[in-house]
Design a protein around this motif. Sequence first.
Motif, PDB file in Angstrom:
ATOM      1  N   LEU A 184      -4.107 -37.124  37.159  1.00  0.00           N
ATOM      2  CA  LEU A 184      -3.252 -37.420  38.309  1.00  0.00           C
ATOM      3  C   LEU A 184      -2.364 -36.211  38.565  1.00  0.00           C
ATOM      4  O   LEU A 184      -1.669 -35.737  37.661  1.00  0.00           O
ATOM      5  N   ILE A 185      -2.380 -35.725  39.794  1.00  0.00           N
ATOM      6  CA  ILE A 185      -1.496 -34.631  40.190  1.00  0.00           C
ATOM      7  C   ILE A 185      -0.411 -35.201  41.097  1.00  0.00           C
ATOM      8  O   ILE A 185      -0.710 -35.835  42.113  1.00  0.00           O
ATOM      9  N   ILE A 213      -4.614 -28.406  29.251  1.00  0.00           N
ATOM     10  CA  ILE A 213      -5.458 -29.571  29.503  1.00  0.00           C
ATOM     11  C   ILE A 213      -6.630 -29.614  28.532  1.00  0.00           C
ATOM     12  O   ILE A 213      -6.994 -30.687  28.029  1.00  0.00           O
ATOM     13  N   LYS A 214      -7.228 -28.468  28.248  1.00  0.00           N
ATOM     14  CA  LYS A 214      -8.321 -28.421  27.269  1.00  0.00           C
ATOM     15  C   LYS A 214      -7.840 -28.926  25.906  1.00  0.00           C
ATOM     16  O   LYS A 214      -8.545 -29.677  25.229  1.00  0.00           O
ATOM     17  N   ASN A 215      -6.641 -28.505  25.511  1.00  0.00           N
ATOM     18  CA  ASN A 215      -6.085 -28.963  24.232  1.00  0.00           C
ATOM     19  C   ASN A 215      -5.829 -30.470  24.243  1.00  0.00           C
ATOM     20  O   ASN A 215      -6.105 -31.166  23.261  1.00  0.00           O
ATOM     21  N   ILE A 216      -5.304 -30.969  25.357  1.00  0.00           N
ATOM     22  CA  ILE A 216      -5.039 -32.416  25.482  1.00  0.00           C
ATOM     23  C   ILE A 216      -6.340 -33.199  25.396  1.00  0.00           C
ATOM     24  O   ILE A 216      -6.434 -34.205  24.688  1.00  0.00           O
ATOM     25  N   VAL A 217      -7.368 -32.745  26.121  1.00  0.00           N
ATOM     26  CA  VAL A 217      -8.669 -33.423  26.123  1.00  0.00           C
ATOM     27  C   VAL A 217      -9.258 -33.444  24.722  1.00  0.00           C
ATOM     28  O   VAL A 217      -9.761 -34.470  24.251  1.00  0.00           O
ATOM     29  N   ILE A 270       4.671 -30.772  32.986  1.00  0.00           N
ATOM     30  CA  ILE A 270       5.606 -30.535  34.089  1.00  0.00           C
ATOM     31  C   ILE A 270       5.398 -29.128  34.629  1.00  0.00           C
ATOM     32  O   ILE A 270       5.417 -28.149  33.878  1.00  0.00           O
ATOM     33  N   VAL A 271       5.180 -29.046  35.944  1.00  0.00           N
ATOM     34  CA  VAL A 271       5.004 -27.748  36.600  1.00  0.00           C
ATOM     35  C   VAL A 271       6.023 -27.676  37.725  1.00  0.00           C
ATOM     36  O   VAL A 271       5.927 -28.412  38.705  1.00  0.00           O
ATOM     37  N   ILE A 300      -0.060 -34.045  35.920  1.00  0.00           N
ATOM     38  CA  ILE A 300       0.635 -32.799  36.253  1.00  0.00           C
ATOM     39  C   ILE A 300       1.747 -33.187  37.222  1.00  0.00           C
ATOM     40  O   ILE A 300       1.497 -33.720  38.306  1.00  0.00           O
ATOM     41  N   LEU A 301       2.980 -32.955  36.816  1.00  0.00           N
ATOM     42  CA  LEU A 301       4.139 -33.488  37.534  1.00  0.00           C
ATOM     43  C   LEU A 301       5.034 -32.394  38.093  1.00  0.00           C
ATOM     44  O   LEU A 301       5.541 -31.548  37.345  1.00  0.00           O
ATOM     45  N   ASP A 302       5.227 -32.429  39.416  1.00  0.00           N
ATOM     46  CA  ASP A 302       6.249 -31.601  40.057  1.00  0.00           C
ATOM     47  C   ASP A 302       7.554 -32.386  40.035  1.00  0.00           C
ATOM     48  O   ASP A 302       7.559 -33.601  40.232  1.00  0.00           O
ATOM     49  N   LEU A 303       8.654 -31.720  39.783  1.00  0.00           N
ATOM     50  CA  LEU A 303       9.937 -32.414  39.687  1.00  0.00           C
ATOM     51  C   LEU A 303      10.618 -32.622  41.035  1.00  0.00           C
ATOM     52  O   LEU A 303      11.473 -33.494  41.174  1.00  0.00           O
TER      53      LEU A 303
END
Length: 240
Positions: free
Chosen positions: A5-6, A118-122, A84-85, A53-56
Amino acid sequence: MENLLIIEDDIVQSHFMANYICKEISNIRLYNIATTGKEALNIIKDKKINIIILDLNLPDMTGIDILNYIDKENIQGLDASIIIVTGEMELLRQVKNNKYIYTYYSKVNGYETIINDIKNIVDEKQKTQKSDLITEQIKNELQKLKFNFSYIGTKYLYDCIKECYDREDIYNINLKSDIYPILAKKYNKTINSIKSCIFKSIVIMYCESSEQNLSDYFGYKIITKPKMKDIIFGVIQKIK
């Protein structure tokens, strides 16, 4: 496949980011793009999201409001990692500790960092899923043998099997020197106590499980009752 989810109000940037991520990582799927906080919360409540991926800086609320909602509601079944980006450093300084936050950084860092995260999370999620599956399989096999999980010795036996399963050369494992010390440290018990509790649980299993059941499980006529290693290796062979 992990659902992404973006949450980003800049449509051009969010679509560019989604295309880039899905092109670089094969086992991730864009679940949705939310341009407002309200839309994002409705999607998160479905509990199907694995990576966010969350924009504040959003038009109707801040990303901090979203984080606070997730933390306050403690949504049951939510298994999401949040990246958070943001370019809003003042908002970033207001972010409190949250168990779902994986990392955060400024938008100026580019997308390579996002890809690596994301690769690490997956990878971590897939390892966890595999471990959960093995856990369930071991429990099912012990239940077939009529082990009672109300006894601590059955829990120790389960841990023995899990430790042995994760080793490459399981048939050269020495339980006393290789496995029991791990359990003793984990449960703050002596090695003899661990061994004794497992033995008691096996004795109880003998009373609960019929000779026919043991014979069917191990695939041969039971002349002598299966010992601890027979049980451990028998279970592992069933789930390998």
